[in-house]
Design a protein around this motif. Structure first.
Motif, PDB file in Angstrom:
ATOM      1  N   ALA A  70      51.178  59.442 -24.056  1.00 25.64           N
ATOM      2  CA  ALA A  70      52.251  60.065 -23.285  1.00 25.64           C
ATOM      3  C   ALA A  70      53.017  60.972 -24.233  1.00 25.64           C
ATOM      4  O   ALA A  70      53.280  60.587 -25.383  1.00 25.64           O
ATOM      5  N   GLU A 128      44.761  54.087 -28.047  1.00 27.06           N
ATOM      6  CA  GLU A 128      46.174  54.286 -27.703  1.00 27.06           C
ATOM      7  C   GLU A 128      46.951  54.819 -28.894  1.00 27.06           C
ATOM      8  O   GLU A 128      48.060  54.360 -29.179  1.00 27.06           O
ATOM      9  N   THR A 147      50.717  53.188 -35.862  1.00 26.56           N
ATOM     10  CA  THR A 147      51.325  52.736 -34.606  1.00 26.56           C
ATOM     11  C   THR A 147      51.757  51.274 -34.716  1.00 26.56           C
ATOM     12  O   THR A 147      52.794  50.883 -34.169  1.00 26.56           O
ATOM     13  N   LEU A 199      60.220  55.320 -24.891  1.00 26.60           N
ATOM     14  CA  LEU A 199      59.489  55.099 -23.642  1.00 26.60           C
ATOM     15  C   LEU A 199      59.362  56.433 -22.914  1.00 26.60           C
ATOM     16  O   LEU A 199      60.330  56.941 -22.351  1.00 26.60           O
ATOM     17  N   PHE A 216      53.323  52.737 -16.888  1.00 24.10           N
ATOM     18  CA  PHE A 216      52.915  51.621 -17.761  1.00 24.10           C
ATOM     19  C   PHE A 216      51.963  50.684 -17.011  1.00 24.10           C
ATOM     20  O   PHE A 216      51.036  50.117 -17.599  1.00 24.10           O
ATOM     21  N   PRO A 247      53.336  46.912 -31.534  1.00 23.34           N
ATOM     22  CA  PRO A 247      52.873  46.683 -30.148  1.00 23.34           C
ATOM     23  C   PRO A 247      52.090  45.380 -29.998  1.00 23.34           C
ATOM     24  O   PRO A 247      51.552  44.850 -30.980  1.00 23.34           O
ATOM     25  N   ASN A 282      48.949  43.064 -19.163  1.00 22.50           N
ATOM     26  CA  ASN A 282      50.100  42.264 -18.733  1.00 22.50           C
ATOM     27  C   ASN A 282      49.901  41.621 -17.365  1.00 22.50           C
ATOM     28  O   ASN A 282      50.478  40.580 -17.088  1.00 22.50           O
ATOM     29  N   ILE A 319      44.007  51.157 -32.041  1.00 20.14           N
ATOM     30  CA  ILE A 319      45.157  51.938 -32.520  1.00 20.14           C
ATOM     31  C   ILE A 319      45.084  52.071 -34.043  1.00 20.14           C
ATOM     32  O   ILE A 319      44.386  51.310 -34.718  1.00 20.14           O
ATOM     33  N   ASP A 344      55.585  50.805 -33.957  1.00 19.26           N
ATOM     34  CA  ASP A 344      55.887  50.260 -32.621  1.00 19.26           C
ATOM     35  C   ASP A 344      55.838  48.738 -32.544  1.00 19.26           C
ATOM     36  O   ASP A 344      56.333  48.169 -31.570  1.00 19.26           O
ATOM     37  N   LEU A 390      49.858  45.262 -27.092  1.00 17.06           N
ATOM     38  CA  LEU A 390      48.635  45.812 -26.477  1.00 17.06           C
ATOM     39  C   LEU A 390      47.898  44.793 -25.624  1.00 17.06           C
ATOM     40  O   LEU A 390      46.694  44.558 -25.791  1.00 17.06           O
ATOM     41  N   VAL A 419      48.644  52.263 -17.173  1.00 16.82           N
ATOM     42  CA  VAL A 419      48.065  52.035 -18.507  1.00 16.82           C
ATOM     43  C   VAL A 419      47.476  50.623 -18.577  1.00 16.82           C
ATOM     44  O   VAL A 419      46.389  50.398 -19.119  1.00 16.82           O
TER      45      VAL A 419
END
Ligand SMILES: NC(=O)C1=CN([C@@H]2O[C@H](COP(=O)(O)OP(=O)(O)OC[C@H]3O[C@@H](n4cnc5c(N)ncnc54)[C@H](OP(=O)(O)O)[C@@H]3O)[C@@H](O)[C@H]2O)C=CC1
Ligand SMILES: Nc1c(N[C@@H]2O[C@H](COP(=O)(O)O)[C@@H](O)[C@H]2O)[nH]c(=O)[nH]c1=O
Length: 377
Positions: free
Chosen positions: A11, A154, A53, A27, A34, A59, A64, A49, A57, A61, A37
């Motif tokens: 994004a 990502e 990152t 964000l 999201f 993250p 969810n 990644i 971040d 990943l 994604v």
């Protein structure tokens, strides 16, 4: 060598940034994006990644959605896609969420990075690919050793840029978010470099709340001798689709062909017995639609599901010769001609002797043969 389908996902702000320079992740997507994604993740075999990152971040990943995870299990897949991180240095925080959430974690790194990551106690399967991390080796390893067929990448910008510059990305899923970052020190999606010539092809646009999803695929044929890029695979797949459209025959192969300029412009396409001509070959039909004076032919690629013929009785000039006579010097094919109608036909040899580069992508042979099963015994 077959490679996974590589999908780059990112994004960006209206001024082209992936993030700002603040401590929190910016964000750019909204809730609905999201969730999209999440759906793309759930469809992937692995998510990759870069170490940058992870550092920026922290993250997780994950997939969810519990429903999407349940659907993966019902399909006999792992609950979560494999999570893959790439790092040269191995300088990674062992407490980062990435190593402690979701399913299997893999760190692909260098000899030096592996030693450092082990020393730090990074909780992942740590695999070294040698002194340097080569992207083609990364993808071959994921395909061959991990069974990855669909890879979602990502970010961040360094990883996306390298995969695109090396012509290893099959698709870009880019979301444009209606905000500005305005800080030149913030990370950009794509850095400078020698990108493919010409325009990418737009597959889809989708409005998702206040952001727009754009899906693009690279189209420019490969340039490395003997090597294929992601666009080559796309065009050869199209040639195989055209082969399936041929009027059936008991006495000739069903073949599809596409002529593509160096900038990714399709110049012509054709297939066997097209337009009611009972003997026309795919390459012949396609080349007949080009202008012999078109200067783009000299740098074009012909994609043919079966290698261009070396001998034929139905017409005076075989297709390998027509390709050379048209000035084309690159052919990508899926399948060498079997002895069904001509013994030891060697169209690739004729092309090579005429100075053409021939690339055989055997992983497409199944698709190329499918409309010809009745001829193969
Ligand atoms: N908006 C969005 O959709 C997204 C935004 N982002 C943002 O992107 C930023 C991070 O991007 P960036 O800094 O470019 O980092 P990347 O995530 O692209 O990671 C770069 C690192 O990956 C490793 N690496 C990459 N290629 C190689 C290679 N060929 N050989 C060895 N190691 C390699 C190196 O790790 P090492 O240094 O350990 O050697 C390198 O420093 C963050 O700000 C993040 O928020 C990230 C993803 C998506
Ligand atoms: N900021 C940003 C993205 N960032 C990506 O999402 C990752 C974090 O995911 P998670 O662990 O689920 O929170 C992050 O590391 C980066 O790869 N992606 C997007 O589609 N849109 C966005 O606006």
């Amino acid at each position: 060598m077959p490679l996974p389908y590589v999908l780059l996902s990112a994004a960006v702000s209206l001024d082209g940034f992936l993030d700002d320079t603040g401590p929190e992740r910016l964000l750019l997507s909204g809730p609905a994006d999201f969730d999209r994604v999440d759906e793309v993740r759930a469809a992937a075999d692995a998510i990759l990644i870069g170490a940058g990152t992870i550092r920026a971040d922290n993250p997780r990943l994950l997939v969810n959605s519990a429903e999407r995870r349940a659907a993966r299990i019902a399909e006999g897949r792992p609950e979560y896609p494999l999570k893959v991180a790439v790092s040269g240095t191995g300088e990674l925080d062992p407490a980062a969420h990435f190593w402690h959430t979701g399913g299997d974690r893999l760190l692909l790194t260098t000899d030096r990075g592996a030693a450092r990551a082990r020393e730090l106690g990074v909780a992942a399967d740590i695999v070294t690919l040698g002194e340097e991390l080569e992207w083609r080796a990364v993808l071959e390893y994921l395909h061959d050793a991990r069974g990855v067929r669909r890879l979602m990448v990502e970010g961040g910008g360094t990883v996306h840029t390298q995969l695109l510059l090396q012509e290893l990305a099959d698709e870009i899923q880019l979301v444009l978010a209606p905000l500005f970052v305005g800080d030149p020190a913030a990370p950009r999606l794509f850095g400078p470099g020698a990108y493919q010539r010409g325009r990418l092809r737009l597959l889809e646009t989708r409005r998702i709340e206040d952001v727009v999803l754009m899906r693009y695929v690279p189209t420019a044929p490969g340039t490395g001798r003997g090597a294929a890029n992601a666009a080559d695979r796309h065009w050869l797949a199209l040639a195989c689709e055209l082969a399936a459209r041929c009027p059936p025959s008991r006495t000739a192969f069903s073949v599809g062909a596409v002529v593509v300029a160096a900038d990714g412009t399709e110049l012509a396409r054709g297939y066997s017995r097209e337009g009611g001509d009972p003997v026309v070959h795919a390459e012949e039909a396609a080349l007949a639609k080009t202008d012999p004076a078109d200067p783009r032919l000299a740098t074009a690629t012909v994609y043919s599901s079966l290698e261009p013929c070396a001998h034929r009785s139905s017409r005076p000039v075989p297709c390998a010769r027509l390709v050379l006579d048209a000035g084309v010097r690159r052919v990508v094919t899926a399948w060498r001609e079997p002895d069904t109608f001509v013994t030891a036909a060697d169209g690739s040899g004729v092309l090579a002797a005429g100075g053409a580069d021939v690339v055989v992508l055997a992983e497409y042979a199944g698709r190329a043969k499918a409309p010809n099963g009745h001829l193969l015994g």
